[in-house]
Design a protein around this motif. Sequence first.
Motif: not given
Length: 219
Positions: A21-36
Amino acid sequence: MGGSGSRLSKELLAEYQDLTFLTKQEILLAHRRFCELLPQEQRSMEESLRAQVSFEQILSLPELKANPFKERICRVFSTAPTRDSLSFEDFLDLLSVFSDTATPDIKSHYAFRIFDFDDDGTLNREDLSRLVNCLTGEGEDTRLSAAEMKQLIDNVSVAGLGLAGPGSGREGWTCGLKPSHSQILEESDIDRDGTINLSEFQHVISRSPDFASSFKIVL
């Protein structure tokens, strides 16, 4: 995110958008936070999608740290054999369910799983006791006695327990602990088998107008 090599491909991004249910921007943010949360050498796209992050690391995120159900949330969404870590796709599923656009049925299904502490497919008195302990705190000064717990469960409705969703901190839950004329099991246990099943839980939750909007975690 440490360079273009760590960015999700357009194809994968589109696939995740279709499955959540996520937007592309939300998915990219989630990936960035996970990678951190990962070591530098695991931050490439390929490595990050294979990596597992421990609950301890996930729970260091401010959005989860104060949540009284944080351990249960992680355990429910973990697909690891030992259920003690999250992959990026686990993390994405978690954020999807707690997003503003997830449906009430999806949210209530996962709320039920989070509150089902023994994972037996029903909510019984032990589950409700552990739920209350999560809300009131686990310390000696806040833990209820057996008599107090029985009285609370016998005299507080499911809605009164503040089952609006474990997306907020403890303070957002405890103010929902208010007396009701109905007992938890009496109000919710439609088939009178002594437990609350998923459909009974969803029936009660459907009468809580604030449930879907408060059952959220936003990065």
